[in-house]
Design a protein around this motif. Structure first.
Motif, PDB file in Angstrom:
ATOM      1  N   UNK A 142      69.673  67.113 -43.112  1.00  0.00           N
ATOM      2  CA  UNK A 142      70.725  67.745 -42.314  1.00  0.00           C
ATOM      3  C   UNK A 142      70.202  68.140 -40.930  1.00  0.00           C
ATOM      4  N   UNK A 143      68.927  68.521 -40.838  1.00  0.00           N
ATOM      5  CA  UNK A 143      68.316  68.761 -39.519  1.00  0.00           C
ATOM      6  C   UNK A 143      68.436  67.478 -38.700  1.00  0.00           C
ATOM      7  N   UNK A 144      68.135  66.340 -39.334  1.00  0.00           N
ATOM      8  CA  UNK A 144      68.252  65.049 -38.655  1.00  0.00           C
ATOM      9  C   UNK A 144      69.694  64.801 -38.219  1.00  0.00           C
ATOM     10  N   UNK A 145      70.647  65.038 -39.095  1.00  0.00           N
ATOM     11  CA  UNK A 145      72.063  64.835 -38.778  1.00  0.00           C
ATOM     12  C   UNK A 145      72.486  65.704 -37.594  1.00  0.00           C
ATOM     13  N   UNK A 146      72.056  66.965 -37.594  1.00  0.00           N
ATOM     14  CA  UNK A 146      72.451  67.869 -36.507  1.00  0.00           C
ATOM     15  C   UNK A 146      71.818  67.450 -35.185  1.00  0.00           C
TER      16      UNK A 146
ATOM     17  N   UNK B 148      61.619  77.794 -44.313  1.00  0.00           N
ATOM     18  CA  UNK B 148      62.005  77.439 -45.689  1.00  0.00           C
ATOM     19  C   UNK B 148      62.881  76.196 -45.748  1.00  0.00           C
ATOM     20  N   UNK B 149      62.466  75.143 -45.046  1.00  0.00           N
ATOM     21  CA  UNK B 149      63.223  73.900 -45.064  1.00  0.00           C
ATOM     22  C   UNK B 149      63.215  73.317 -46.478  1.00  0.00           C
ATOM     23  N   UNK B 150      64.311  72.654 -46.832  1.00  0.00           N
ATOM     24  CA  UNK B 150      64.467  72.049 -48.151  1.00  0.00           C
ATOM     25  C   UNK B 150      64.361  70.540 -48.051  1.00  0.00           C
ATOM     26  N   UNK B 151      63.946  69.931 -49.147  1.00  0.00           N
ATOM     27  CA  UNK B 151      63.870  68.482 -49.226  1.00  0.00           C
ATOM     28  C   UNK B 151      64.573  68.050 -50.508  1.00  0.00           C
ATOM     29  N   UNK B 152      64.913  66.785 -50.588  1.00  0.00           N
ATOM     30  CA  UNK B 152      65.533  66.235 -51.787  1.00  0.00           C
ATOM     31  C   UNK B 152      64.469  65.807 -52.779  1.00  0.00           C
ATOM     32  N   UNK B 153      64.894  65.386 -53.980  1.00  0.00           N
ATOM     33  CA  UNK B 153      63.940  64.879 -54.976  1.00  0.00           C
ATOM     34  C   UNK B 153      63.186  63.684 -54.429  1.00  0.00           C
ATOM     35  N   UNK B 154      63.895  62.827 -53.704  1.00  0.00           N
ATOM     36  CA  UNK B 154      63.236  61.734 -52.976  1.00  0.00           C
ATOM     37  C   UNK B 154      62.938  62.295 -51.597  1.00  0.00           C
ATOM     38  N   UNK B 155      61.651  62.526 -51.269  1.00  0.00           N
ATOM     39  CA  UNK B 155      61.301  63.192 -50.002  1.00  0.00           C
ATOM     40  C   UNK B 155      61.858  62.475 -48.770  1.00  0.00           C
ATOM     41  N   UNK B 156      62.304  63.275 -47.817  1.00  0.00           N
ATOM     42  CA  UNK B 156      62.844  62.736 -46.573  1.00  0.00           C
ATOM     43  C   UNK B 156      61.759  62.033 -45.759  1.00  0.00           C
ATOM     44  N   UNK B 157      60.542  62.561 -45.835  1.00  0.00           N
ATOM     45  CA  UNK B 157      59.418  61.894 -45.185  1.00  0.00           C
ATOM     46  C   UNK B 157      59.051  62.414 -43.812  1.00  0.00           C
ATOM     47  N   UNK B 158      59.762  63.412 -43.316  1.00  0.00           N
ATOM     48  CA  UNK B 158      59.450  63.993 -42.014  1.00  0.00           C
ATOM     49  C   UNK B 158      59.652  65.493 -42.094  1.00  0.00           C
ATOM     50  N   UNK B 159      58.886  66.214 -41.307  1.00  0.00           N
ATOM     51  CA  UNK B 159      59.083  67.654 -41.182  1.00  0.00           C
ATOM     52  C   UNK B 159      60.181  67.912 -40.159  1.00  0.00           C
TER      53      UNK B 159
ATOM     54  N   UNK C 294      61.239  65.556 -36.897  1.00  0.00           N
ATOM     55  CA  UNK C 294      62.618  65.123 -36.656  1.00  0.00           C
ATOM     56  C   UNK C 294      63.053  65.509 -35.245  1.00  0.00           C
ATOM     57  N   UNK C 295      62.801  66.739 -34.859  1.00  0.00           N
ATOM     58  CA  UNK C 295      63.193  67.213 -33.517  1.00  0.00           C
ATOM     59  C   UNK C 295      62.434  66.452 -32.440  1.00  0.00           C
ATOM     60  N   UNK C 296      61.146  66.252 -32.650  1.00  0.00           N
ATOM     61  CA  UNK C 296      60.327  65.506 -31.678  1.00  0.00           C
ATOM     62  C   UNK C 296      60.872  64.083 -31.502  1.00  0.00           C
TER      63      UNK C 296
END
Length: 137
Positions: free
Chosen positions: A44-48, A71-82, A86-88
């Protein structure tokens, strides 16, 4: 890197995202944009960030200050980026200073930001600083 003097605006990334295109939309042109968030999913950080980029919010700012991405959350399948990566990724094409880890937002060390006030931001290899200018009123 660089030194910028401009008005600082912003706040919680989720709220900025939700207000885009509404009467509460934020004018970011030529300003220092501050963002932070808490307990969001990385996708969702990526989407925003994609949304802010596509609406032109990231294109014409003077600088970006990233506070606590706490306290960022990830899915069971990791997103792969912090959140920082993502912001960078979404700001890398632009030529303005970007500061990560600013001690403001949903963090234990939460410095007050005077949104709407002129500030001087200095971004370097060793040290970053943000200093508010005297209010003329």
């Amino acid at each position: 890197h660089g030194s910028i003097t401009a008005e600082i605006v912003g706040g919680n990334l989720s709220l900025l995202y939700a207000c885009t295109g509404t009467a509460s939309d934020l004018d970011c042109v030529g300003k220092i944009l501050f963002i932070e968030d808490i307990e969001e999913y990385l996708y969702h950080i990526d989407r925003m960030m994609v949304h802010l980029k596509r609406t032109g919010k990231l294109e014409n700012i003077a600088a970006l200050v990233v506070g606590g991405m706490t306290n960022m959350n990830d899915n069971k399948v990791p997103y792969g980026k912090t959140a920082e990566e993502i912001i960078r990724e979404h700001t890398s094409e632009f030529n303005y200073p970007v500061v990560f880890g600013f001690p403001a937002g949903h963090t234990k060390e939460n410095f007050a930001l005077i949104l709407g006030r002129e500030a001087e931001l200095e971004v370097g290899d060793e040290k970053n600083s943000l200093r508010f200018l005297e209010n003329e009123n």
